[in-house]
Design a protein around this motif. Structure first.
Motif, PDB file in Angstrom:
ATOM      1  N   GLU A  62     -24.418 -43.760  -3.519  1.00  0.00           N
ATOM      2  CA  GLU A  62     -23.131 -43.242  -3.976  1.00  0.00           C
ATOM      3  C   GLU A  62     -23.258 -41.785  -4.409  1.00  0.00           C
ATOM      4  O   GLU A  62     -22.371 -40.968  -4.152  1.00  0.00           O
TER       5      GLU A  62
ATOM      6  N   THR B 260     -11.080 -31.301  -3.805  1.00  0.00           N
ATOM      7  CA  THR B 260     -11.528 -32.668  -4.075  1.00  0.00           C
ATOM      8  C   THR B 260     -11.097 -33.115  -5.464  1.00  0.00           C
ATOM      9  O   THR B 260     -11.349 -32.427  -6.461  1.00  0.00           O
TER      10      THR B 260
ATOM     11  N   HIS C  66     -11.004 -39.532  -4.063  1.00  0.00           N
ATOM     12  CA  HIS C  66     -11.928 -40.671  -3.926  1.00  0.00           C
ATOM     13  C   HIS C  66     -12.485 -41.079  -5.283  1.00  0.00           C
ATOM     14  O   HIS C  66     -12.490 -40.306  -6.245  1.00  0.00           O
ATOM     15  N   ASP C  67     -12.955 -42.325  -5.359  1.00  0.00           N
ATOM     16  CA  ASP C  67     -13.599 -42.851  -6.568  1.00  0.00           C
ATOM     17  C   ASP C  67     -14.988 -42.234  -6.715  1.00  0.00           C
ATOM     18  O   ASP C  67     -15.687 -42.010  -5.719  1.00  0.00           O
ATOM     19  N   SER C  68     -15.407 -42.025  -7.958  1.00  0.00           N
ATOM     20  CA  SER C  68     -16.803 -41.611  -8.168  1.00  0.00           C
ATOM     21  C   SER C  68     -17.735 -42.808  -8.047  1.00  0.00           C
ATOM     22  O   SER C  68     -18.874 -42.677  -7.600  1.00  0.00           O
ATOM     23  N   ASP C  69     -17.244 -43.988  -8.462  1.00  0.00           N
ATOM     24  CA  ASP C  69     -18.051 -45.212  -8.475  1.00  0.00           C
ATOM     25  C   ASP C  69     -19.291 -45.064  -9.357  1.00  0.00           C
ATOM     26  O   ASP C  69     -20.281 -45.785  -9.189  1.00  0.00           O
TER      27      ASP C  69
ATOM     28  N   ILE D 170     -14.552 -40.315   4.936  1.00  0.00           N
ATOM     29  CA  ILE D 170     -13.842 -39.127   4.478  1.00  0.00           C
ATOM     30  C   ILE D 170     -14.437 -37.838   5.043  1.00  0.00           C
ATOM     31  O   ILE D 170     -13.679 -36.954   5.484  1.00  0.00           O
TER      32      ILE D 170
ATOM     33  N   LYS E  85     -14.596 -44.849   2.041  1.00  0.00           N
ATOM     34  CA  LYS E  85     -15.085 -43.574   1.510  1.00  0.00           C
ATOM     35  C   LYS E  85     -16.052 -42.882   2.465  1.00  0.00           C
ATOM     36  O   LYS E  85     -16.056 -41.646   2.582  1.00  0.00           O
TER      37      LYS E  85
ATOM     38  N   ASP F 217     -13.012 -44.979 -11.021  1.00  0.00           N
ATOM     39  CA  ASP F 217     -12.373 -45.443  -9.794  1.00  0.00           C
ATOM     40  C   ASP F 217     -10.855 -45.421  -9.988  1.00  0.00           C
ATOM     41  O   ASP F 217     -10.352 -45.054 -11.059  1.00  0.00           O
TER      42      ASP F 217
ATOM     43  N   ILE G 236     -19.319 -35.422   0.273  1.00  0.00           N
ATOM     44  CA  ILE G 236     -17.878 -35.173   0.321  1.00  0.00           C
ATOM     45  C   ILE G 236     -17.549 -33.853  -0.366  1.00  0.00           C
ATOM     46  O   ILE G 236     -16.762 -33.047   0.168  1.00  0.00           O
TER      47      ILE G 236
ATOM     48  N   ASN H  25     -21.055 -38.909  -2.671  1.00  0.00           N
ATOM     49  CA  ASN H  25     -20.181 -38.032  -3.460  1.00  0.00           C
ATOM     50  C   ASN H  25     -20.538 -36.565  -3.242  1.00  0.00           C
ATOM     51  O   ASN H  25     -19.649 -35.708  -3.113  1.00  0.00           O
TER      52      ASN H  25
ATOM     53  N   GLU I 226      -9.317 -43.225   0.287  1.00  0.00           N
ATOM     54  CA  GLU I 226     -10.259 -44.250   0.737  1.00  0.00           C
ATOM     55  C   GLU I 226      -9.575 -45.418   1.435  1.00  0.00           C
ATOM     56  O   GLU I 226     -10.031 -45.880   2.483  1.00  0.00           O
TER      57      GLU I 226
END
Length: 382
Positions: A308, A324, A294-297, A276, A273, A330, A315, A312, A241
């Motif tokens: 989000e 992935t 990447h972060d899930s957040d 990506i 993000k 995060d 991606i 997700n 990210e």
């Protein structure tokens, strides 16, 4: 916008090209491993357009088919080695004469202009730039073929040469060049990039990448960014990210006994993000193995944010679940610090000197996955 002078080029039994079909744009960058045949692409164009080029001792034939090179021009006419009527002139810059007279070809008037500027250049590394600057003011309808234009130049010179190539193209010229410099490539202009490869029999093939549709924000983000463009020369890419991940992942490599640069693996900061999926598509089109981090957040104390969740899922769908690595929730949580300010500094202090058993498991998995999926063969440093 003008059309390319050479719309399609077909070569049979020219050096390492047994049967080659190339459909170049106005700017055409050849990239590939050393010995793949990048320069042969330039010499094929030179042999076709320059009647003075000597084919007798440098080129080979295979089997019963004779050597031939032909091209379809922008207007639809076909030219060949025996019928060059209507062919554009060519100026050719072989690397072997970069510190000498610089230019060959049959565009005599332009060659004289270039040589005049070569004599006034303070050093060979500047001569090519000066010569192309002079051409950008007067050339039209000419093919430029440049071997390794980045030689002897600083990174700023590479970026300036990229702009010069586009200035020439905008005046109705066509520019071909071979390169190992990310500064001469643009991930937002994939259709300028041509992948050159050579198979086990020594036969060269060239593939032009397909353009990707991007908005202007992404184009500006990537236009002169050599760090992102270096993915074209990677054995594998790790797509992240932002700068925190880009800065700290080399420490994970080191603690695992590897060096990302030695392995020719690039850590690509995607500018957020949301970008990506675009970089995944770039890697897929360029045949570059990739891993996404990447972060899930997603935080247990609040309702999931719909945007989000959708990002997700996008991606994961584009990159594939096996490629992935999702950080829950995060990077900060995985790395063991909670401050959301000064993230790079906190990440550095947490991971710069970490031992193998102190490394966050998801980041280790990302590194191991990148090493396992990297293109085969030893790294190259040319």
């Amino acid at each position: 916008m003008s059309h390319p002078l050479l719309r399609e080029i077909r070569a049979v039994n020219f050096r390492s090209a047994r049967h080659l079909v190339l459909r170049p744009g106005r700017v055409c960058a050849f990239i590939g491993e050393p010995g793949a045949g990048k320069s042969n692409g330039l010499f094929a164009v030179r042999a076709l357009l320059d009647p003075g080029f000597d084919l007798s001792s440098t080129d080979v034939t295979f089997g019963e088919r004779e050597l031939s090179i032909e091209a379809t021009l922008a207007g639809g006419r076909t030219i060949s080695l025996t019928d060059r009527a209507g062919a554009p002139p060519i100026v050719h810059f072989p690397a072997a004469i970069r510190d000498g007279h610089l230019v060959e070809g049959n565009a005599e008037s332009l060659a004289e202009v270039i040589r005049g500027h070569v004599g006034r250049a303070p050093a060979p590394r500047v001569a090519l730039v000066r010569g192309l600057e002079a051409c950008a003011d007067v050339a039209a309808g000419t093919v430029f073929a440049i071997e390794e234009p980045e030689l002897f130049l600083a990174p700023q010179g590479h970026r300036y040469l990229y702009r010069l190539a586009h200035r020439l193209a905008e005046r109705g010229n066509q520019v071909f060049f071979t390169t190992h410099s990310p500064g001469l490539l643009n991930v937002a202009a994939l259709d300028e990039v041509h992948l050159v490869s050579r198979d086990a029999l020594g036969i060269t093939s060239i593939e032009r990448l397909r353009r990707i549709d991007v908005d202007e924000t992404f184009r500006v983000l990537c236009e002169f960014d050599a760090e992102r463009a270096e993915l074209f020369f990677s054995r594998a890419a790790i797509l992240v990210e932002g700068m925190t991940e880009k800065m700290t992942l080399p420490f994970i490599f080191r603690a695992l006994g590897h060096d990302a640069d030695r392995e020719q693996i690039s850590i690509i900061e995607c500018g957020g993000k949301a970008n990506i999926p675009l970089f995944v598509e770039i890697c897929r089109r360029a045949r570059i193995p990739y891993v996404v981090v990447h972060d899930s957040d997603m935080r247990p104390w609040r309702e999931p944010v719909e945007s989000e969740v959708k990002l997700n899922a996008l991606i994961r769908r584009r990159a594939g679940a096996r490629r992935t690595v999702v950080l829950e929730p995060d990077f900060e949580g995985v790395a063991g610090f909670r401050s959301r300010s000064h993230k790079p500094e906190h990440a550095w202090s947490r991971l710069a000197m970490a031992s193998r058993d102190q490394l966050p498991a998801p980041l280790v998995r990302a590194i191991e996955l990148a090493l396992a999926t990297a293109r085969p063969g030893p790294p190259t440093y040319s």
